[in-house]
Scaffold this motif. Structure first.
Motif, PDB file in Angstrom:
ATOM      1  N   LEU A  43       7.257 -18.973  14.979  1.00 36.63           N
ATOM      2  CA  LEU A  43       7.598 -18.370  16.262  1.00 36.63           C
ATOM      3  C   LEU A  43       9.068 -18.573  16.603  1.00 36.63           C
ATOM      4  O   LEU A  43       9.656 -17.790  17.345  1.00 36.63           O
ATOM      5  N   GLU A  44       9.665 -19.657  16.047  1.00 34.30           N
ATOM      6  CA  GLU A  44      11.086 -19.939  16.266  1.00 34.30           C
ATOM      7  C   GLU A  44      11.966 -19.227  15.236  1.00 34.30           C
ATOM      8  O   GLU A  44      13.178 -19.388  15.243  1.00 34.30           O
ATOM      9  N   GLY A  45      11.341 -18.487  14.316  1.00 35.70           N
ATOM     10  CA  GLY A  45      12.096 -17.805  13.274  1.00 35.70           C
ATOM     11  C   GLY A  45      12.574 -18.729  12.175  1.00 35.70           C
ATOM     12  O   GLY A  45      13.596 -18.466  11.529  1.00 35.70           O
ATOM     13  N   LEU A  46      11.819 -19.824  11.939  1.00 40.69           N
ATOM     14  CA  LEU A  46      12.217 -20.826  10.960  1.00 40.69           C
ATOM     15  C   LEU A  46      11.180 -20.942   9.839  1.00 40.69           C
ATOM     16  O   LEU A  46      10.782 -22.025   9.440  1.00 40.69           O
ATOM     17  N   GLY A  47      10.775 -19.818   9.321  1.00 42.29           N
ATOM     18  CA  GLY A  47       9.759 -19.795   8.282  1.00 42.29           C
ATOM     19  C   GLY A  47      10.246 -20.235   6.917  1.00 42.29           C
ATOM     20  O   GLY A  47       9.463 -20.276   5.960  1.00 42.29           O
ATOM     21  N   GLU A  48      11.529 -20.599   6.797  1.00 47.04           N
ATOM     22  CA  GLU A  48      12.064 -21.016   5.494  1.00 47.04           C
ATOM     23  C   GLU A  48      11.715 -22.464   5.172  1.00 47.04           C
ATOM     24  O   GLU A  48      12.079 -22.978   4.112  1.00 47.04           O
ATOM     25  N   ALA A  49      11.025 -23.145   6.060  1.00 45.47           N
ATOM     26  CA  ALA A  49      10.707 -24.555   5.854  1.00 45.47           C
ATOM     27  C   ALA A  49       9.811 -24.768   4.639  1.00 45.47           C
ATOM     28  O   ALA A  49       8.940 -23.950   4.337  1.00 45.47           O
ATOM     29  N   VAL A  50      10.029 -25.888   3.948  1.00 44.91           N
ATOM     30  CA  VAL A  50       9.072 -26.374   2.950  1.00 44.91           C
ATOM     31  C   VAL A  50       7.887 -26.945   3.712  1.00 44.91           C
ATOM     32  O   VAL A  50       8.050 -27.580   4.759  1.00 44.91           O
TER      33      VAL A  50
END
Length: 204
Positions: A43-50
């Protein structure tokens, strides 16, 4: 607080709302989510997380980011910390570790000291109200006049302080070191062992 971290780990507790942890989150050099914490990150646009965990709460389109670790001896926060160590990352910001179940909150806070003692992690845990720093021996902490400060003893036989409203000592109970107050832009603690310092973002 101005500090550079090798990595940011976010657990599935209360999602950051204060500007300090949100800024750390959005400027993470490496971002690791503990399983279900990926949902608010998306939702924060931080889907690149492992993603670290068993994967039960991970959307199918993000499972390629999942590092699945099924053993149950350690929780996802510790698994994520071990992942960071394997990458050579020792300076870690911990977010989302408090604010929901109280037993998880207490467990996660105590793990910060375990990582410091046993894994050589320079970790700071940020909540929506302040931050926890594990420490040993003599240290000086940046502060401001009126900042609320709490000190939790983890086995020290001696603790003294300078720059706090009330003198510190080797607290036998956790509540005894709470609700102190800084008198200036820094304070110092002298100790023969380990302790955990909590500082608020704002004057209460």
């Amino acid at each position: 607080m101005e500090k550079t971290f090798d990595a940011v780990i976010i657990a599935n507790g209360a999602f950051p709302t204060h500007a300090v942890p949100l800024n750390i989150l959005h400027h993470a050099a490496h971002l690791i989510a503990c399983d279900g914490a990926i949902a608010p990150l998306l939702l924060e646009g931080l889907g690149e997380a492992v993603i670290i965990g068993d994967g039960d709460s991970v959307p199918a389109e993000y499972r390629d980011r999942l590092i699945q670790i099924d053993e149950q001896e350690d929780n996802d926060l510790t698994k994520a910390t071990r992942y960071c160590l394997a990458q050579g990352w020792h300076q870690i910001a911990y977010l989302g570790c408090t604010g929901k179940r109280e037993d998880h909150t207490l467990g996660n806070i105590s793990l910060l000291m375990r990582y410091f003692r046993e894994m050589n992690i320079e970790g700071i845990m940020f909540t929506n109200h302040g931050f926890f720093i594990p420490a040993k021996g003599d240290n000086t902490f940046s502060s401001f006049n009126g900042q609320q400060v709490s000190i939790f003893n983890f086995g020290s036989n001696k603790i003294s302080s300078e720059g706090l409203k009330w003198d510190s000592y080797a607290y036998e109970q956790w509540w005894q070191g709470t609700l102190n107050e800084s008198l200036g832009d820094s304070f110092s603690l002298q100790s023969d062992g380990y302790y955990l310092v909590y500082q608020t973002y704002d004057i209460k």
